[in-house]
Design an enzyme around this catalytic site. Structure first.
Site, PDB file in Angstrom:
ATOM      1  N   HIS A 159      23.520  32.395 -79.506  1.00  0.00           N
ATOM      2  CA  HIS A 159      23.840  31.124 -78.878  1.00  0.00           C
ATOM      3  C   HIS A 159      24.475  31.360 -77.510  1.00  0.00           C
ATOM      4  CE1 HIS A 159      24.577  26.829 -78.858  1.00  0.00           C
ATOM      5  NE2 HIS A 159      25.756  27.093 -78.318  1.00  0.00           N
TER       6      HIS A 159
ATOM      7  N   SER B 219      22.869  23.157 -75.890  1.00  0.00           N
ATOM      8  CA  SER B 219      23.832  23.042 -76.974  1.00  0.00           C
ATOM      9  C   SER B 219      24.284  21.592 -77.135  1.00  0.00           C
ATOM     10  CB  SER B 219      24.999  24.002 -76.725  1.00  0.00           C
ATOM     11  OG  SER B 219      25.776  24.168 -77.877  1.00  0.00           O
TER      12      SER B 219
ATOM     13  N   ASP C 228      21.326  32.343 -83.925  1.00  0.00           N
ATOM     14  CA  ASP C 228      22.117  31.184 -83.532  1.00  0.00           C
ATOM     15  C   ASP C 228      22.252  30.266 -84.734  1.00  0.00           C
ATOM     16  OD1 ASP C 228      23.309  28.997 -82.314  1.00  0.00           O
ATOM     17  OD2 ASP C 228      21.679  28.622 -80.901  1.00  0.00           O
TER      18      ASP C 228
END
Length: 313
Positions: free
Chosen positions: A284, A159, A254
């Site tokens: 996610h 991320s 996501d």
């Protein structure tokens, strides 16, 4: 395809544990948001024992300091992997990623360096980049002390950590070192463009809604015009050529899926060796939900196998 059953159950458990009237994260202060994630750490459980664990404090570029944790799985690790955690540049720390780091070290036979880069909004862009860069150079300089030999050096992140890892590969290329044997980017943030289709599709809003990403960007790079800087949005760099081989993981459901896959495609188009996996039925943050989501274990095994292959004699 909908979220798999384990993910749906996990989300329901989170919802059931949330007190009535709790606002969504994007309406919280950073301190409030940080407090909400603390309870999940206990669910990860302890990671495997390590041969050696080291704690170090590094000096930042601005006179501040931050810590790193070195997880050494055995007496002769085959590589050193610098891992940068997720959390939108605002949340997360190395204690919350300790279990993941230990599992990754044990399964990959690599020493893992977890980096506690300082967070926004107290330390906005570019401080997380600078801290991560300092940690990478420190790991390169100390890899023989860590591993006992001049083993290959890798960079990884998920991320926001994937964003930082990608940016560091550009720096390492442009500044002629440290030499990186590879990069592992797990659903990375690569572009401050929240208009991509994956941001607008309702089925992608389960764990990281588009509003949360907007909140993260507002804290990390408050000046909107600065978000296009290549060290904030690496997809906008002039060239991706000459970067280290990449393993890129994305999740089907996501908001970051499209930009992560656009980055993988562009790497490949500019001559970089790329292996890309889109994880079906996942949202996610699935990768970091160790000992909670089966897909996390599967993805960890894939990353570990990739690293072992890259370091095989």
């Amino acid at each position: 395809m909908a979220l798999d059953r384990a993910s749906a159950t996990f989300l329901q458990e989170l919802a059931d544990a949330t007190p009535p009237g709790t606002p969504p994260m994007w309406e919280m202060t950073p301190a409030q948001a940080r407090a909400t994630g603390a309870d999940r750490r206990a669910r990860y459980g302890p990671g495997p024992d390590m041969h050696r664990v080291e704690e170090h404090v590094l000096d930042g570029h601005d006179g501040g300091a931050f810590r790193v944790r070195v997880l050494v799985p055995d007496a002769s690790p085959a590589a050193v992997l610098v891992h940068l955690h997720g959390g939108g540049w605002v949340l997360g720390d190395i204690d919350g990623y300790d279990t993941l780091g230990r599992l990754l070290a044990a399964r990959s036979c690599a020493a893992v360096v977890l980096v506690e880069y300082r967070k926004a909004p107290e330390h906005p862009f570019p401080t997380p980049v600078e801290d991560s860069w300092t940690a990478l150079r420190w790991a390169a300089e100390h890899r023989e002390a860590i591993a006992g030999a001049p083993v290959p050096l890798f960079i990884a992140g998920d991320s926001a950590g994937g964003n930082l890892a990608a940016v560091l590969t550009h720096r390492a290329r442009d500044r002629r070192g440290p030499e990186l044997a590879g990069q592992v980017l797990v659903y990375p943030v690569t572009d401050a463009d929240l208009t991509r289709p994956s941001y607008r599709e309702p089925e992608h809003q389960a764990f990281l809604p588009a509003e949360s990403m907007r909140w993260f960007w507002e804290h990390y790079v408050p000046e909107e015009s600065a978000r296009g800087h290549p060290e904030a949005s690496p997809l906008r760099a002039g060239s991706l050529g000459g970067l280290p081989p990449a393993l890129v993981l994305t999740a089907e459901h996501d908001v970051l899926r499209d930009e992560g896959e656009a980055y993988a495609r562009r790497l490949a188009a500019e001559g970089v060796s790329v292996v890309h996996h889109r994880w079906p039925g996942q949202m996610h943050a699935f990768f970091s939900q160790v000992n909670i989501l089966p897909a996390s274990a599967e993805a960890l095994d894939l990353v570990a196998a990739h690293l072992r292959e890259r370091t095989a004699p």
